[in-house]
Design a protein around this motif. Structure first.
Motif, PDB file in Angstrom:
ATOM      1  N   TYR A 108      -6.180   1.881 -13.017  1.00 13.38           N
ATOM      2  CA  TYR A 108      -6.816   3.058 -12.286  1.00 13.38           C
ATOM      3  C   TYR A 108      -5.989   4.505 -12.882  1.00 13.38           C
ATOM      4  O   TYR A 108      -5.149   4.184 -13.382  1.00 13.38           O
ATOM      5  CB  TYR A 108      -6.375   3.060 -10.761  1.00 13.38           C
ATOM      6  N   THR A 109      -6.873   5.480 -12.746  1.00 11.42           N
ATOM      7  CA  THR A 109      -6.196   6.718 -13.033  1.00 11.42           C
ATOM      8  C   THR A 109      -6.469   7.860 -12.009  1.00 11.42           C
ATOM      9  O   THR A 109      -7.362   7.703 -11.265  1.00 11.42           O
ATOM     10  CB  THR A 109      -6.918   7.362 -14.439  1.00 11.42           C
ATOM     11  N   VAL A 110      -5.550   8.748 -11.936  1.00 12.44           N
ATOM     12  CA  VAL A 110      -5.760   9.976 -10.673  1.00 12.44           C
ATOM     13  C   VAL A 110      -6.756  10.932 -11.325  1.00 12.44           C
ATOM     14  O   VAL A 110      -6.597  11.459 -12.411  1.00 12.44           O
ATOM     15  CB  VAL A 110      -4.183  10.380 -10.519  1.00 12.44           C
ATOM     16  N   LYS A 111      -7.677  10.987 -10.560  1.00  8.24           N
ATOM     17  CA  LYS A 111      -8.654  11.972 -10.588  1.00  8.24           C
ATOM     18  C   LYS A 111      -9.056  12.719  -9.544  1.00  8.24           C
ATOM     19  O   LYS A 111      -9.430  12.274  -8.559  1.00  8.24           O
ATOM     20  CB  LYS A 111     -10.018  11.480 -11.464  1.00  8.24           C
ATOM     21  N   GLY A 112      -8.355  13.942  -9.511  1.00 10.42           N
ATOM     22  CA  GLY A 112      -8.413  14.815  -8.397  1.00 10.42           C
ATOM     23  C   GLY A 112      -7.537  14.159  -7.169  1.00 10.42           C
ATOM     24  O   GLY A 112      -6.679  13.858  -7.249  1.00 10.42           O
ATOM     25  N   PRO A 113      -8.358  14.070  -5.860  1.00  5.76           N
ATOM     26  CA  PRO A 113      -7.748  13.548  -4.662  1.00  5.76           C
ATOM     27  C   PRO A 113      -7.646  11.948  -4.949  1.00  5.76           C
ATOM     28  O   PRO A 113      -7.074  11.285  -3.664  1.00  5.76           O
ATOM     29  CB  PRO A 113      -8.326  14.000  -3.786  1.00  5.76           C
ATOM     30  N   ASP A 114      -8.104  11.341  -5.677  1.00  7.93           N
ATOM     31  CA  ASP A 114      -8.468   9.962  -5.675  1.00  7.93           C
ATOM     32  C   ASP A 114      -7.714   9.223  -6.941  1.00  7.93           C
ATOM     33  O   ASP A 114      -7.802   9.481  -8.029  1.00  7.93           O
ATOM     34  CB  ASP A 114     -10.023   9.256  -5.409  1.00  7.93           C
ATOM     35  N   TRP A 115      -7.577   7.798  -6.657  1.00  8.28           N
ATOM     36  CA  TRP A 115      -7.380   6.734  -7.853  1.00  8.28           C
ATOM     37  C   TRP A 115      -8.871   6.431  -8.119  1.00  8.28           C
ATOM     38  O   TRP A 115      -9.800   5.745  -7.468  1.00  8.28           O
ATOM     39  CB  TRP A 115      -6.656   5.761  -7.296  1.00  8.28           C
ATOM     40  N   LYS A 116      -9.229   6.456  -9.419  1.00 12.64           N
ATOM     41  CA  LYS A 116     -10.474   5.694  -9.985  1.00 12.64           C
ATOM     42  C   LYS A 116     -10.384   4.697 -11.015  1.00 12.64           C
ATOM     43  O   LYS A 116      -9.565   4.807 -12.093  1.00 12.64           O
ATOM     44  CB  LYS A 116     -11.191   7.174 -10.537  1.00 12.64           C
ATOM     45  N   PRO A 117     -11.011   3.709 -10.888  1.00 16.20           N
ATOM     46  CA  PRO A 117     -10.902   2.617 -11.745  1.00 16.20           C
ATOM     47  C   PRO A 117     -11.285   2.885 -12.905  1.00 16.20           C
ATOM     48  O   PRO A 117     -12.426   3.808 -13.016  1.00 16.20           O
ATOM     49  CB  PRO A 117     -11.785   1.430 -11.230  1.00 16.20           C
ATOM     50  N   ILE A 118     -10.693   2.471 -14.155  1.00 15.07           N
ATOM     51  CA  ILE A 118     -11.133   2.774 -15.617  1.00 15.07           C
ATOM     52  C   ILE A 118     -11.395   1.785 -16.591  1.00 15.07           C
ATOM     53  O   ILE A 118     -11.991   1.828 -17.620  1.00 15.07           O
ATOM     54  CB  ILE A 118     -10.412   3.782 -16.324  1.00 15.07           C
ATOM     55  N   LYS A 119     -10.927   0.824 -16.110  1.00 11.30           N
ATOM     56  CA  LYS A 119     -11.043  -0.552 -16.855  1.00 11.30           C
ATOM     57  C   LYS A 119     -10.738  -1.845 -15.931  1.00 11.30           C
ATOM     58  O   LYS A 119      -9.728  -1.865 -15.388  1.00 11.30           O
ATOM     59  CB  LYS A 119     -10.033  -0.660 -18.000  1.00 11.30           C
ATOM     60  N   THR A 120     -11.641  -2.670 -16.033  1.00  7.43           N
ATOM     61  CA  THR A 120     -11.247  -3.879 -15.248  1.00  7.43           C
ATOM     62  C   THR A 120     -11.668  -5.083 -16.408  1.00  7.43           C
ATOM     63  O   THR A 120     -12.655  -5.125 -16.944  1.00  7.43           O
ATOM     64  CB  THR A 120     -12.287  -4.194 -14.001  1.00  7.43           C
ATOM     65  N   GLY A 121     -10.559  -6.043 -16.269  1.00  3.34           N
ATOM     66  CA  GLY A 121     -10.650  -7.338 -17.039  1.00  3.34           C
ATOM     67  C   GLY A 121     -10.060  -8.625 -16.644  1.00  3.34           C
ATOM     68  O   GLY A 121      -9.303  -8.244 -15.621  1.00  3.34           O
ATOM     69  N   THR A 122     -10.185  -9.647 -17.247  1.00  2.00           N
ATOM     70  CA  THR A 122      -9.418 -10.682 -17.245  1.00  2.00           C
ATOM     71  C   THR A 122      -8.248 -11.043 -17.900  1.00  2.00           C
ATOM     72  O   THR A 122      -8.623 -10.972 -19.336  1.00  2.00           O
ATOM     73  CB  THR A 122     -10.440 -11.958 -16.977  1.00  2.00           C
ATOM     74  N   TYR A 123      -7.089 -11.298 -17.500  1.00  2.00           N
ATOM     75  CA  TYR A 123      -5.848 -11.369 -18.492  1.00  2.00           C
ATOM     76  C   TYR A 123      -6.139 -12.869 -18.898  1.00  2.00           C
ATOM     77  O   TYR A 123      -6.367 -13.852 -18.037  1.00  2.00           O
ATOM     78  CB  TYR A 123      -4.630 -11.231 -17.649  1.00  2.00           C
TER      79      TYR A 123
END
Length: 409
Positions: A392-407
């Motif tokens: 996740y990354t902080v964008k404005g007032p929220d945390w936004k998901p930027i990458k989802t994956g399986t380890y």
């Protein structure tokens, strides 16, 4: 965490549920309600007050939602499920006292929690001695399931009663380092932690993996969770030449730390684990955390088809507090206990066994269903088999998901 804020949601269980009563230490399981039904209790331990209460209340409410759903659908005729919640305030000593109290309640067949890995370390033996199943939706410290020698590759499960629906920091720390080096293209990092079980362990795993990838750790230091002035360490970071900061800790300190590092002149991202992923982090940073990063276990529940019913039911229930980061995993933890009870009753000819608590523990390793966060099942160490993570990354007032994956290692 063990941990902090994050994720969440419901369960589209493939199959009906049937449940039943409690038992412990040879006493007859369960107790009679006024209507002649048998009471089965699911316990909760979490910080329901204090600075981590936003996460703890999401755990409690989500467990309560699972209990209410089972009762509403009359999943086990003649059985009424109930909730017994305990507030540990994030304090290990209080958690140990709560564990003793829950073990002593003969109707309790399983416990969801706690939030913090440090608290869980004081509870594990107590639950094990009482043969009471424990499922944490947020603990991530490897020691809890793999033993103290896991760093040498020697995995030994300390207690057979311990399970978790969150993946471990072995996965989370390495995944974060890989993102930092390979995706964010940062080669020089300053590593900090709060000296607590969760934070220090996570930071150490990140640091080890980052070095293996070819990155340079330009400095390390610790902060105290009781402090509010981080100017000294912020100055160290600013003069280190670091391109990013990795912080092992939680949002109450992480937010102010990010703010003070940037005010010291280091306009670089701070990254951490799931303990940071909460709107409070952004508020506590004085909105000076734009571009900061964090990993969290699982995928964003709002993006999962399997979580739609959970989110709708949670909203309809009218809880004052949000489900927060671990709500979905808490629901899945509670549903795991329910599934284990169902199996125990079925294997006893449809009747509640006198030693239900022991039978539930025996059934836990075989639990498998589609939950809020995806497939729910446990390996030989009690760890979740779901290794999915999200950055996740902080964008404005929220945390936004930027990458989802399986380890995958």
């Amino acid at each position: 965490m063990r941990k902090s804020s994050l994720l969440v949601v419901t369960i589209a269980v493939t199959g009906a549920l049937t449940l039943s009563a409690c038992g412990s230490r040879g006493a007859k399981s369960g107790s009679e309600n006024a209507g002649g039904t048998t009471k089965v209790v699911i316990g909760v331990d979490a910080p329901l007050s204090g600075k981590l209460s936003a996460l703890g209340l999401g755990i409690k409410n989500s467990t309560d939602l699972a209990v209410k759903k089972a009762n509403k659908e009359n999943l086990v005729p003649g059985v009424t499920f109930a909730l017994e919640s305990k507030d540990d305030q994030g304090n290990p000593n209080t958690g140990g006292q709560n564990a003793t109290a829950l073990v002593g309640m003969k109707d309790v067949v399983g416990v969801v929690g706690p939030l913090n890995s440090s608290v869980s370390l004081t509870m594990q033996k107590i639950f094990s001695d009482g043969k009471l199943t424990q499922i944490s939706p947020s603990n991530t410290t490897p020691d809890l399931s793999l033993g103290p020698d896991w760093t040498s590759g020697k995995y030994t499960r300390p207690y057979p009663t311990y399970f978790r629906t969150a993946t471990t920091d072995i996965v989370q720390g390495r995944y974060a380092a890989q993102y930092m080096f390979n995706d964010a293209k940062k080669t020089k990092v300053f590593v900090l932690d709060d000296k607590k079980t969760y934070g220090a362990g996570l930071a150490a795993i990140f640091q080890d993996e980052f070095k293996k990838l070819g990155g340079t750790v330009v400095g390390t230091d610790h902060i105290s969770p009781d402090d509010k002035d981080f100017s000294a360490v912020a100055t160290k970071v600013a003069s280190s030449g670091a391109e990013a900061v990795y912080y092992g800790g939680e949002y109450p300190e992480g937010g102010p730390l990010s703010d003070q590092i940037k005010k010291a002149g280091a306009k670089i991202p701070l990254m951490g684990g799931d303990g940071l992923v909460d709107p409070e982090f952004i508020k506590l940073s004085n909105n000076n955390s734009e571009g900061d990063l964090a990993t969290s276990v699982g995928a964003p529940v709002e993006q999962l088809d399997s979580a739609k019913a959970y989110i709708a039911d949670y909203t309809a229930a009218g809880y004052k507090d949000g489900y927060s980061a671990y709500g979905g995993y808490s629901y899945d933890a509670a549903w795991s206990i329910i599934q284990a009870v169902k199996a125990a009753v079925e294997h006893n000819g449809g009747k509640v066994p006198d030693d239900l608590r022991t039978k539930v523990l025996a059934e836990m390793a075989k639990v498998s269903f589609t939950g809020v966060g995806g497939q729910v099942s446990y390996d030989q160490y009690g760890d979740t088999t779901n290794k999915q993570l999200t950055v996740y990354t902080v964008k404005g007032p929220d945390w936004k998901p930027i990458k989802t994956g399986t380890y995958t290692g």
